[in-house]
Design a protein around this motif. Sequence first.
Motif, PDB file in Angstrom:
ATOM      1  N   HIS A 171       0.832  -1.195   0.000  1.00 34.63           N
ATOM      2  CA  HIS A 171       0.000   0.000   0.000  1.00 34.63           C
ATOM      3  C   HIS A 171       0.872   1.253   0.000  1.00 34.63           C
ATOM      4  O   HIS A 171       0.541   2.246  -0.651  1.00 34.63           O
ATOM      5  N   ALA A 172       1.998   1.200   0.735  1.00 33.44           N
ATOM      6  CA  ALA A 172       2.889   2.361   0.796  1.00 33.44           C
ATOM      7  C   ALA A 172       3.464   2.679  -0.578  1.00 33.44           C
ATOM      8  O   ALA A 172       3.578   3.849  -0.970  1.00 33.44           O
ATOM      9  N   VAL A 173       3.838   1.662  -1.341  1.00 36.26           N
ATOM     10  CA  VAL A 173       4.363   1.890  -2.683  1.00 36.26           C
ATOM     11  C   VAL A 173       3.307   2.579  -3.556  1.00 36.26           C
ATOM     12  O   VAL A 173       3.618   3.543  -4.282  1.00 36.26           O
ATOM     13  N   ALA A 177       3.674   6.370  -5.062  1.00 32.67           N
ATOM     14  CA  ALA A 177       3.599   6.583  -6.507  1.00 32.67           C
ATOM     15  C   ALA A 177       2.518   7.603  -6.851  1.00 32.67           C
ATOM     16  O   ALA A 177       2.734   8.503  -7.679  1.00 32.67           O
ATOM     17  N   ALA A 178       1.345   7.490  -6.236  1.00 37.94           N
ATOM     18  CA  ALA A 178       0.278   8.457  -6.485  1.00 37.94           C
ATOM     19  C   ALA A 178       0.691   9.860  -6.039  1.00 37.94           C
ATOM     20  O   ALA A 178       0.418  10.855  -6.728  1.00 37.94           O
ATOM     21  N   SER A 179       1.377   9.953  -4.900  1.00 46.64           N
ATOM     22  CA  SER A 179       1.799  11.265  -4.396  1.00 46.64           C
ATOM     23  C   SER A 179       2.789  11.930  -5.342  1.00 46.64           C
ATOM     24  O   SER A 179       2.699  13.139  -5.614  1.00 46.64           O
ATOM     25  N   LEU A 199      11.651   6.625  -5.860  1.00 47.16           N
ATOM     26  CA  LEU A 199      10.730   5.521  -6.127  1.00 47.16           C
ATOM     27  C   LEU A 199      11.490   4.306  -6.650  1.00 47.16           C
ATOM     28  O   LEU A 199      11.165   3.159  -6.309  1.00 47.16           O
ATOM     29  N   THR A 200      12.516   4.531  -7.479  1.00 46.23           N
ATOM     30  CA  THR A 200      13.330   3.422  -7.981  1.00 46.23           C
ATOM     31  C   THR A 200      14.053   2.722  -6.847  1.00 46.23           C
ATOM     32  O   THR A 200      14.090   1.484  -6.775  1.00 46.23           O
ATOM     33  N   VAL A 201      14.654   3.504  -5.933  1.00 43.50           N
ATOM     34  CA  VAL A 201      15.351   2.919  -4.779  1.00 43.50           C
ATOM     35  C   VAL A 201      14.372   2.121  -3.928  1.00 43.50           C
ATOM     36  O   VAL A 201      14.687   1.019  -3.447  1.00 43.50           O
ATOM     37  N   LEU A 202      13.181   2.660  -3.734  1.00 45.71           N
ATOM     38  CA  LEU A 202      12.169   1.963  -2.933  1.00 45.71           C
ATOM     39  C   LEU A 202      11.805   0.622  -3.561  1.00 45.71           C
ATOM     40  O   LEU A 202      11.712  -0.405  -2.867  1.00 45.71           O
ATOM     41  N   GLY A 224      -0.990   3.324  -8.424  1.00 45.37           N
ATOM     42  CA  GLY A 224      -0.677   4.644  -7.885  1.00 45.37           C
ATOM     43  C   GLY A 224      -0.605   5.699  -8.969  1.00 45.37           C
ATOM     44  O   GLY A 224      -1.123   6.813  -8.807  1.00 45.37           O
ATOM     45  N   GLY A 225       0.044   5.366 -10.097  1.00 43.08           N
ATOM     46  CA  GLY A 225       0.100   6.323 -11.197  1.00 43.08           C
ATOM     47  C   GLY A 225      -1.276   6.653 -11.745  1.00 43.08           C
ATOM     48  O   GLY A 225      -1.578   7.814 -12.040  1.00 43.08           O
ATOM     49  N   ALA A 226      -2.131   5.641 -11.871  1.00 41.48           N
ATOM     50  CA  ALA A 226      -3.491   5.883 -12.382  1.00 41.48           C
ATOM     51  C   ALA A 226      -4.285   6.766 -11.439  1.00 41.48           C
ATOM     52  O   ALA A 226      -4.984   7.695 -11.868  1.00 41.48           O
TER      53      ALA A 226
END
Length: 821
Positions: A171-173, A177-179, A199-202, A224-226
Amino acid sequence: MGRPAGSPRPDAPAASPVDVGTTPATRRALVPDPGDRFEEEVTGYVRSPSDVLRTVVFLLTTLLVVALAAWSRDGLLSLEDDFAQRSAVRTSTATRILVGALTLVVLASVVAAWVAPIVLRRPRLFGYLALSGVLAASAVQGIDWLLDRGTADGLTREGAWDGAGGRLAVHAVAVIAASFVVLAPFVSRRWRRAGALVLTVLVLLRLSIPLALPATLAVALVVGGAVGSATLLLFGRPSARPTRAAIAAALTSSGLPLVELEPAAVDARGSVPYFATLDDGSRVFAKVLDAEQRAADLLFRAYRFIRLRNVGDERPFSSLRRTVEHEALVSLMARDVGARTPRLRAVAAVGRGSIVLSYDRIDGATLDRVPDEAVTTQVLRGIWHQVSVLRRHRIAHRDLRRANVLLDAAGDPWLIDFGFSEVAADQALLDADVAQLLVALALDVGVDPAVDTAVAELGAEAVAGCLPRLQPDTFSGATRTALKPRKDLVGQVRSAVSVRSGVPEPELEHLDRISPRTIATLAVLLAVTYVLAPQVGDVPGIVDRVHGADWSWAPLILGMSALSYAGAAVSILGAVPGRLRLGPTLVTQLASAFTGKLAPAGLGGMALNVRYLQRSGIDGAVATSGVGLDAVAGVVVHVFLLLTFAVWAGRQVVGAVRLPHPEVLLWGAAAVAVLAAVMFAVPAVRRLVTGRLFPLLRRSIGAAGHALRSPGKLALLLGGSAVVSLSYIVCLYLSTLAFGGTLGFATVGAVYLAGAAVAAAAPTPGGLGALEVAVIAGLVAAGMEHTVAVPAVFLFRIATFWLPTLPGWVAFGWLRRSQYV
C-alpha cells in the motif's frame, strides 16, 4: 497563421497588451536575454489532455497486469518464486538492515510529499495528496480482494514480515507513486527527477526483501500512477504557460523585434494565439504550442485510429518539435507553389517545452465571422482556385472548415492553419478536402452556389470523386456542430454533386472501424463468455449429450419456430385499423428475421413493418403507432404469461429466483423518483418531455383506441402475441427433450419468459448473448444439468434466431422486388 483582427468573442477574457518598449534600450530592459530561464505564470487550474492520456495509459496497464496475475497465476508464481530465491537477502542481519533502509525511505518519501504543500503554500495540493493516498490504498486493497477474495497472501508473501506488514508495504508503494504523480506539476524538473530516483530505490529495496510478490510491485506502481493522474484530471492541474515577456523575448531573438504583444481572441485550435506589433510597424500572428496540445493531438489521433479507418491519418510525430516543423514545412511549400497563405516569419522555443510559430498577419476575417452576402460567387471561385493549387501539388489541407478560410480587406481568400496537413497526399485525402469544403461553404451560401463554383474551378470529375467522402465522419468537429440543425444538408450536397457531374450517387465509403454498437456487443459477448465458460467446461459431457440426442424432435422444433412468424403476422393485422393482405404480411414478418439482425432491440424489424404498412396505404402516423401498439401488446402478453407460468411452475422456479429485499426496491424507487424530479427541473429536459414525449404519447393512445373498441382486432393483437411467446416456449421445451431434459413444461416456460425479460435490455440484436446466459443460468438453477441446458439453448437459438436469417433475406428481396417496402 494569419488571423483576422476581429472583435473578441463575448466569452473571451479582456487582456491588456504588453508594451515591450519602443527603443532598443527599453527592449533590453523589458525583454530578458534569450538564454535566461523564464518562469511560467499559473493562471488557474485546468483539466489537461496530458492527464487524460496518462490516466488511460495507466488504467490499461493496470488491467493488463491484473489480468496476467489472475489468468497466469501459476506460471507467475513459479517465476516469482525463482526470482525471490535468487534476489532475496539470506542473512538476518542484512535483512534487518534492508528493512530499516526501506522503512526510512518510505517515511522520508511520505514526509517529503506531505511537507511540499506547506513549503509551496498550496492547501489545494494537500487535499490532492490526501485524496490520492486514500484512493490508491483502497484500489490496491480492492485488487487484492478481487484476485484472492481477501486471503492473507493475495498480494503479499509470508516472509520477513507477516502478511499484514507485507500488505502495508505494498500500500505504501502505491500511495507514494500516487503522491509523486500529483506533485509533478507543482514542482520543478529537478524535484521530479529526485522523486523518480526515490521511487526506484524503494522498488529495488522491496525486491530485495520477500515481503510481497514481485508482480505486486508493478500493480502498486501502475495503480498509484493511475490514481494520481485521475486526481489531477478530476480536480485540475496548475495551468502554466510561457509569459508574454518570454514569448516576446523568443520572437525578438529570432529576428522579430517586438514593441507590443497582445492575446488574440480568434479560433486557433490547439494553440494559444497572440498578435504582435514589430518595431517597423508590421504585425504578425503568433501561436504557442506546448505539451498539452501535443497530448490532445495524441488523444485525437488515437480516437480516430480506434473509431475510423481509411481516413489517411499518419502516425503521430515523435515530439512537439517535429509536429511544429511539419506544419512549418507544409506552410512554406504551399506558399512556394502559389497558394495564398501567410508568410512564415519565425519558429522559436519558449518557456518549458513550448514552441511559438509566427506568421504575417493578414487583416481580414474568417468565413465563420463574415456575413453571408460577403461570400460572393467571385469569392467562392477564388477559394476553389486555392484548393486547386494545392491539389495540383498533392497537398491535402485536411481541415478546410470556415475558420481556416480568411478573406482579406480586398475580398481575396487565404488558406490558413496547415497543422493537420499532409504533403504527397493520397487521392482520398484530396477528395476529403473537397467534400469538407463543399459542406462548409454550403452552410453559408447554399448548396447550388457551392457546388457550381467547385465544378467550374476543379472540374466535374474532381468534384464527383468526393462523393464517397460526403459523410459526417469526413468533416471537422466545427463543421459537424454547424450541421446539427441542418441534418439534410449533406444529402442535398451529395445529390447536387451527382446531378452536376452526371454520375450516380455511389455507395458511401465505410469509414467506421468500431462503433458504440460494436463496443456494446463486445462487452455483452465478453460477459457471455465469462458466464458461459463454467457451464461449457464439461465439453466431453456436452459432446456425449449431442451424440445421444433424439433428433426426431427437430421437425417439431422447426415447426414451432415457423409458427411464431404466423403469430407475428396475426398481431400486426390486429394492430392497425385498415385491412392488410395476409400473404405479404406474413412474408414481412419472415423478412424481419433478416432485418432484425441489423439493429438492436428489434428496431430493424419495427422499421420494416412501418415501411410495409406505409406502402400498403396506411398513414405514416397510424403505421408508426400501430407497430408501437404491437410491441406494447407483446409486453403485456409476456408479463401475463410470465405470471401464469410462475404460478403454474410453483416453488421449483420461485425458489431458484431470489427476489431483492422489499427495502431495496423501495430505495431504488425513491432514487428513480428523485432523479426524475431533478431531471424534470432542468428546463431543457422539461421542454423535451412536454413538447415531444407527451404529444407522442397522446397520438399513440389515440391511434390505439381502434383496437380497444374492436373485439376482433383486439383478439388478433393479443392472440398473435400469445402465439409468438408460446411458440418460443414450446420450441425451447422440445429442445430440452431432445437432449434428455426432465424439467416440466411450466418450469421451462417460466425460465424462458424470465430470461427473455432480462435479455430485452441488452443492446444486441435479438438479445444475442444475454438471452443465452439468462436461460442457461435459469435452467441450471431450476435443476437441469448444464450438459443438457447448454446444447438445448443453443439448439433453440439456432432454430429461432440463426436459421430464419437466410429465408428472411430471400423474403426481404421479394418484398423489395414486389414494391411492398
